[in-house]
Design an enzyme around this catalytic site. Structure first.
Site, short mmCIF file in Angstrom:
data_model
loop_
_atom_site.label_atom_id
_atom_site.label_comp_id
_atom_site.label_asym_id
_atom_site.label_seq_id
_atom_site.Cartn_x
_atom_site.Cartn_y
_atom_site.Cartn_z
N HIS A 171 0.85 -1.20 0.00
CA HIS A 171 0.00 0.00 0.00
C HIS A 171 0.89 1.25 0.00
O HIS A 171 1.89 1.29 0.72
CB HIS A 171 -0.88 -0.01 1.26
N ASN A 172 0.53 2.27 -0.80
CA ASN A 172 1.31 3.52 -0.87
C ASN A 172 2.81 3.23 -0.83
O ASN A 172 3.54 3.73 0.03
CB ASN A 172 0.91 4.46 0.28
N GLU A 201 1.75 0.23 -5.41
CA GLU A 201 0.81 1.33 -5.59
C GLU A 201 1.56 2.61 -5.92
O GLU A 201 2.60 2.90 -5.33
CB GLU A 201 -0.03 1.54 -4.32
N ASP A 203 0.62 6.70 -6.47
CA ASP A 203 -0.33 7.82 -6.46
C ASP A 203 0.23 8.94 -7.35
O ASP A 203 1.29 9.49 -7.03
CB ASP A 203 -0.51 8.38 -5.04
N HIS A 216 1.63 11.40 -1.56
CA HIS A 216 0.31 11.19 -0.96
C HIS A 216 -0.42 12.53 -1.01
O HIS A 216 -0.15 13.41 -0.20
CB HIS A 216 0.47 10.68 0.48
N GLU A 250 -3.11 5.11 -8.62
CA GLU A 250 -4.19 5.97 -8.13
C GLU A 250 -3.95 7.29 -8.84
O GLU A 250 -3.04 8.04 -8.51
CB GLU A 250 -4.14 6.10 -6.62
#
Length: 636
Positions: A171-172, A201, A203, A216, A250
């Site tokens: 995640h992230n 991931e 973003d 983020h 994302e």
């Protein structure tokens, strides 16, 4: 013989006289003996106490070597099978392998191979025998590890559809600390890939000079260029595993910068990027397998329309073209607050029409439209991000190449209230779980509860140590550490009636018995000025609710060098295919306070039987080279 062998081995180092602690360390390294410096210093000091000065003689070194290496629990086993207490002929070694290690398929060749590999004394080896020195080296080796050596290679069927596997997911991935203020760093990607992670991931946000950036969004975390991230991925993608890597985007970029992203992916990844269906054909009923997608990078993102429409467009030049996707179609980690069920939305057949006409006004909710560049959309083949509406909606409308991301809180509610439907969903569609937004410090949830309902991508914050990451690392030790573990049959069968709270006929009860014998060179307590600790061991089972268990050993006072327990623990496990076992060593500081010393976690079905060494891993996930537990494992 062992006497002569030992003197011959060390005499060179004593040519110029006695040796100090440094010399002692060098000699042990030369002999390939793992040692902990604190323990060695302690034994060295004890040896020195017998005489003045800070040098030791050959005799002293021999005593020190024996104190460190000749473990009485090994000696007991050796003598039980040795004819004269000094030598183990190949036939006796074979008996030991079959009777004690439960290696029923072992034969004379097996025994001979072990002798050839581990016996250090030439004369003994030539006679097809094993000395105690050889036996020690064998007992400390990977072959005697508690983790089955067959499971260190890829042994599972890799030709099933992608949704039939648990997939190591992060995640992230760009964050290496907390979610609000911490740094974003390329090391996040490098370290996850080196660990065998297969779903990263990214973003993405608009950056200066038309260069997309990764961070983020709406926080103070630092920013890194998207281009640099893809370069790192290109370099490390297949270093630890040959199986497909999924990039979960994302995407918050404008269409213009989405085109830059698409261009980066194509030019940097080249042939590694999967940009069209395998063999040019689209199978609408079944996802391809990890085997078929070897060495390929898959893009997981929102997508315009269907795969067929993408294929029709492939002939055309469409730079600069965009289409809108209503956000009821797409999914993202931040869209729904974790705890609210998303609004029911319409099926794909109506979606095309809705893009042209405006959506009927829903109560108080405006449906956002996201512009998406066709250049990026068309790179999405088997991993289209699709907003989760309900299990019923997915059953009616979702295609096999559409995946959902569900926040942990909603997923937890669904696992409790609709486990059967959840499992039916995960037999068909790749489902990704992500940590709730309130985990600002990058803490993790327990992944086990989501593996129990068949979720493939249970995404964790890889940068945060703790039991949750230890379960993750332990689970993916299996199948050669390739990042893909085949789900049990009852989580792959579309007609399954299995649920974690009602295992019914899917139970394959296992009776497991572990005799914890001893520890060796455990890390000393941080409170100790020498090499002391008051160690105790917890053995924990993680799995379906009725298999969860925890047992504790007694505390051995003031001994981290060679504590002896000789305690037996029994467990009854209903669903061994999902169960994990964790050995955790702690130093008891007070009745209410323990200090973590080391742990080892592995799947229950990867346990080796017989006398086994259990390696220990530090809080930061690094193997403690000299520390281990020794246990006897038995199950039926």
């Amino acid at each position: 013989l062992s006497h002569t062998w030992f003197w011959n081995l060390i005499q060179n180092d004593f040519k110029t006289g006695n040796i100090d602690l440094e010399g002692c360390m060098r000699l042990l390294e030369k002999m390939q003996i793992n040692f902990d410096e604190d323990h060695l210093k302690h034994i060295f000091k004890k040896t020195l106490d017998k005489h003045s000065g800070d040098l030791i003689s050959m005799d002293d070194f021999r005593a020190l070597y024996r104190a460190l290496v000749h473990r009485p629990e090994f000696e007991e086993l050796f003598k039980a099978y040795s004819v004269d207490g000094k030598i183990l002929p190949d036939g006796q070694l074979l008996k030991f392998l079959v009777k004690e290690q439960f290696q029923t398929e072992a034969n004379e060749t097996t025994a001979l191979e072990i002798i050839m590999k581990y016996e250090p004394i030439d004369e003994v080896r030539k006679k097809r025998q094993m000395s105690f020195e050889g036996f020690i080296r064998y007992m400390n080796s990977d072959e005697c590890s508690i983790f089955k050596s067959q499971h260190k290679t890829i042994y599972q069927d890799m030709n099933q559809p992608l949704c039939d596997y648990f997939i190591s997911s992060s995640h992230n991935t760009y964050l290496i600390a907390d979610q609000l203020m911490g740094p974003s760093h390329l090391w996040g990607y490098t370290s996850a890939l080196l660990k065998g992670c297969r779903c990263l991931e990214i973003d993405c946000w608009d950056g200066n000079n038309n260069e997309p950036i990764v961070y983020h969004g709406h926080t103070l975390t630092s920013k890194i260029p998207f281009r640099s991230v893809i370069h790192v991925i290109d370099k490390y993608a297949f270093m630890s595993s040959a199986y497909p890597l999924v990039l979960s985007l994302e995407n918050h970029c404008s269409p213009k910068q989405q085109e830059v992203m698409a261009d980066c992916l194509k030019t940097i990844l080249g042939d590694k990027l999967l940009s069209s269906p395998i063999g040019g054909e689209v199978d609408m009923t079944r996802l391809p397998s990890p085997e078929a997608l070897k060495f390929k990078v898959l893009v997981k993102n929102k997508k315009v329309g269907t795969l067929e429409q993408t294929l029709l467009r492939m002939e055309d030049e469409y730079r600069g073209e965009t289409e809108e996707v209503s956000d009821s179609d797409a999914d993202s980690d931040t869209e729904d607050t974790d705890d609210t069920l998303p609004i029911q939305s319409k099926g794909p057949s109506k979606r095309r029409a809705e893009r042209r006409t405006s959506l009927p006004a829903q109560k108080k909710t405006k449906v956002k439209k996201t512009k998406i560049a066709l250049a990026l959309s068309d790179l999405v083949i088997y991993t289209k991000s699709q907003k989760f509406v309900s299990f019923e909606h997915s059953m009616q409308h979702q295609q096999c190449y559409e995946n959902n991301s569900i926040g942990e809180s909603l997923a937890r509610k669904l696992a409790k209230s609709s486990a059967k439907e959840f499992i039916s969903h995960t037999t068909r569609f790749i489902t990704r779980i992500y940590p709730k937004g309130t985990r600002m410090s990058s803490s993790n949830y327990n992944p086990q509860e989501f593996w129990n309902v068949g979720c493939q991508m249970v995404a964790l914050n890889f940068q945060t140590p703790g039991t949750q990451m230890e379960l993750q690392d332990g689970k993916f030790l299996d199948n050669g550490g390739c990042g893909y573990v085949l789900k049990p049959q009852f989580l792959r069968d579309r007609n399954t009636t299995f649920t974690p709270r009602n295992v019914g006929g899917y139970s394959k009860p296992m009776s497991l018995s572990i005799r914890l014998i001893s520890g060796h060179q455990l890390p000393p307590s941080s409170m100790s000025k020498t090499n002391k600790a008051d160690p105790k061991v917890q053995i924990e089972i993680y799995g379906v609710p009725e298999d969860q268990a925890r047992k504790k050993s007694s505390v051995i006072k003031s001994n981290a060098l060679c504590p002896k327990w000789n305690e037996t623990f029994s467990f009854n496990i209903q669903v061994p295919e999902l169960a994990m076992i964790r050995f955790c060593v702690e130093d008891e500081i007070s009745l209410s306070n323990n200090e973590f010393l080391g742990q080892y976690t592995l799947p229950v079905l990867s346990l080796n039987t017989g006398y086994r060494n259990i390696p220990l891993i530090s809080k930061d996930g690094i193997k403690l080279e000299s520390a281990s537990l020794f246990a006897h494992v038995w199950y039926y």
